[in-house]
Design a protein around this motif. Structure first.
Motif, mmCIF file in Angstrom:
data_model
loop_
_atom_site.group_PDB
_atom_site.id
_atom_site.type_symbol
_atom_site.label_atom_id
_atom_site.label_comp_id
_atom_site.label_asym_id
_atom_site.label_seq_id
_atom_site.Cartn_x
_atom_site.Cartn_y
_atom_site.Cartn_z
ATOM 1 N N ALA A 46 0.833 -1.213 0.000
ATOM 2 C CA ALA A 46 0.000 0.000 0.000
ATOM 3 C C ALA A 46 0.865 1.261 0.000
ATOM 4 N N THR A 47 1.950 1.255 0.792
ATOM 5 C CA THR A 47 2.816 2.438 0.833
ATOM 6 C C THR A 47 3.570 2.615 -0.485
ATOM 7 N N GLU A 48 3.640 1.547 -1.275
ATOM 8 C CA GLU A 48 4.258 1.629 -2.598
ATOM 9 C C GLU A 48 3.249 2.095 -3.654
ATOM 10 N N GLY A 49 2.037 2.376 -3.222
ATOM 11 C CA GLY A 49 1.020 2.841 -4.164
ATOM 12 C C GLY A 49 0.254 1.710 -4.811
ATOM 13 N N GLY A 50 0.373 0.508 -4.237
ATOM 14 C CA GLY A 50 -0.373 -0.637 -4.760
ATOM 15 C C GLY A 50 0.323 -1.353 -5.907
ATOM 16 N N LYS A 51 1.532 -0.895 -6.267
ATOM 17 C CA LYS A 51 2.261 -1.531 -7.367
ATOM 18 C C LYS A 51 3.747 -1.522 -7.064
ATOM 19 N N THR A 52 4.379 -2.694 -7.169
ATOM 20 C CA THR A 52 5.809 -2.802 -6.904
ATOM 21 C C THR A 52 6.379 -4.034 -7.585
ATOM 22 N N LYS A 53 7.667 -3.999 -7.864
ATOM 23 C CA LYS A 53 8.348 -5.168 -8.421
ATOM 24 C C LYS A 53 8.755 -6.148 -7.322
ATOM 25 N N THR A 79 17.800 -8.698 -5.791
ATOM 26 C CA THR A 79 17.145 -7.753 -6.703
ATOM 27 C C THR A 79 15.893 -7.163 -6.060
ATOM 28 N N ALA A 80 15.076 -8.030 -5.460
ATOM 29 C CA ALA A 80 13.843 -7.573 -4.817
ATOM 30 C C ALA A 80 14.149 -6.694 -3.604
ATOM 31 N N LEU A 81 15.192 -7.044 -2.864
ATOM 32 C CA LEU A 81 15.530 -6.281 -1.656
ATOM 33 C C LEU A 81 16.087 -4.904 -1.997
ATOM 34 N N PHE A 82 16.888 -4.808 -3.060
ATOM 35 C CA PHE A 82 17.341 -3.483 -3.502
ATOM 36 C C PHE A 82 16.131 -2.641 -3.900
ATOM 37 N N GLN A 83 15.187 -3.269 -4.619
ATOM 38 C CA GLN A 83 13.971 -2.575 -5.038
ATOM 39 C C GLN A 83 13.172 -2.110 -3.824
ATOM 40 N N ALA A 84 13.174 -2.926 -2.782
ATOM 41 C CA ALA A 84 12.379 -2.632 -1.584
ATOM 42 C C ALA A 84 13.004 -1.569 -0.697
ATOM 43 N N ILE A 85 14.262 -1.211 -0.969
ATOM 44 C CA ILE A 85 14.941 -0.250 -0.100
ATOM 45 C C ILE A 85 15.249 1.055 -0.837
ATOM 46 N N ILE A 86 16.230 1.035 -1.736
ATOM 47 C CA ILE A 86 16.646 2.312 -2.339
ATOM 48 C C ILE A 86 15.761 2.756 -3.501
ATOM 49 N N GLN A 137 9.160 3.676 -2.970
ATOM 50 C CA GLN A 137 8.448 4.910 -2.643
ATOM 51 C C GLN A 137 8.214 5.018 -1.134
ATOM 52 N N SER A 138 8.154 3.879 -0.479
ATOM 53 C CA SER A 138 7.887 3.845 0.964
ATOM 54 C C SER A 138 8.910 4.648 1.758
ATOM 55 N N PHE A 139 10.162 4.634 1.325
ATOM 56 C CA PHE A 139 11.227 5.296 2.066
ATOM 57 C C PHE A 139 11.702 6.573 1.377
ATOM 58 N N ALA A 140 10.861 7.103 0.490
ATOM 59 C CA ALA A 140 11.198 8.339 -0.205
ATOM 60 C C ALA A 140 11.334 9.492 0.787
#
Length: 285
Positions: A61-68, A81-88, A91-94
């Motif tokens: 949800a914090t990613e806007g409902g769409k994420t890789k 790959t997924a963990l890099f996407q989830a961190i840097i 959108q959640s940690f923007a």
């Protein structure tokens, strides 16, 4: 069947493979969890990261409902790959930039300071003492190291390169506040620590990691192509609108020119005719 004795360079390759495939995901998961807890756990309606379906849906949800990021899977199954996407790239940690616009850590701190291909950040410590920048650079350093491993054309690593990889790894992990003990232990590994069964498992894991990277790159290329098509379509639409506006302007100028024919002197009319001709030429181009 027993393995042939390793060369020192082959042993270095398997040591670093062990670090990338086993230690990197552990560090990234620990870092992601801490980042989530520090950012969201104190907010109403949120909770500490317990890897439940509920909290993974909160992240979605914090990613806007769409994420890789494969939020339908436990984060223990998220690869690098997924963990890099989830961190840097999340959108959640923007964070807000100087203009107040929220940007991902990558866009904010890394976009304009990419090292040359095959190189690394000379330091992961923020020049200005910004903790968020140090955090982003440390994560990105691990990403660059992992990519260097995945994009290598050889299954050997010389001592100088191996020592550089390990030092960069330790600096990045230390900057993230995670112990480097497991990395220090890798230096003392010998050939006896890589029996046939373990080497075969490592080779399988390496193949999976390479396939993951290939899939990720393929998806990125497809996304880029879609973006280019979208930009081209938008540009063409804008050009069509501009052409319509220009056509209207020329029609209006023609009408004015016709009106002027009735009132202006011949010399001035010649100048107006020349000007109108030039406008038509520009429009046709």
């Amino acid at each position: 069947m027993a393995l042939q004795p390793f060369t020192k360079e082959q042993l270095n390759y398997f040591k670093f493979a062990y670090v990338v495939l086993n230690e990197f995901p552990k560090v990234l998961r620990q870092t992601f969890k801490r980042r989530w807890d520090n950012t969201f756990a104190h907010l109403p309606g949120y909770q500490l990261w317990d890897d439940s379906i509920a909290v993974r849906n909160m992240f979605l949800a914090t990613e806007g409902g769409k994420t890789k990021v494969p939020t339908h899977l436990p984060y223990e199954e998220w690869d690098c790959t997924a963990l890099f996407q989830a961190i840097i790239y999340a959108q959640s940690f923007a964070l807000p930039d100087s203009a107040g616009h929220h940007k991902t850590l990558s866009d904010l701190f890394l976009k304009h300071r990419k090292p040359p291909r095959g190189a690394f950040h000379s330091s992961v410590v923020s020049p200005s003492g910004n903790n968020a920048e140090t955090f982003a650079m440390a994560i990105d350093q691990l990403r660059l190291l992992r990519n260097a491993f995945c994009h290598s054309f050889s299954s050997e690593i010389d001592k100088k390169t191996f020592d550089q990889y390990i030092q960069h790894t330790k600096d990045a992990i230390k900057a993230l506040g995670v112990t480097t003990d497991p990395i220090d232990a890798v230096g003392s590994l010998t050939e006896s620590d890589f029996p046939t069964e373990k080497v075969c498992k490592l080779r399988d894991d390496i193949t999976k990691e390479l396939l993951t990277e290939i899939t990720f790159l393929k998806e990125n290329v497809e996304d880029e192509l879609m973006g280019i098509r979208s930009d081209f379509s938008q540009s063409r639409h804008e050009r069509q609108e501009d052409s319509l506006e220009l056509r209207k302007t020329i029609v209006e100028m023609n009408q004015k020119f016709e009106d002027l024919l009735k009132t202006e002197r011949p010399g001035k009319l010649a100048a107006l005719q020349s000007f109108l001709f030039q406008v038509k030429i520009i429009w046709l181009c």
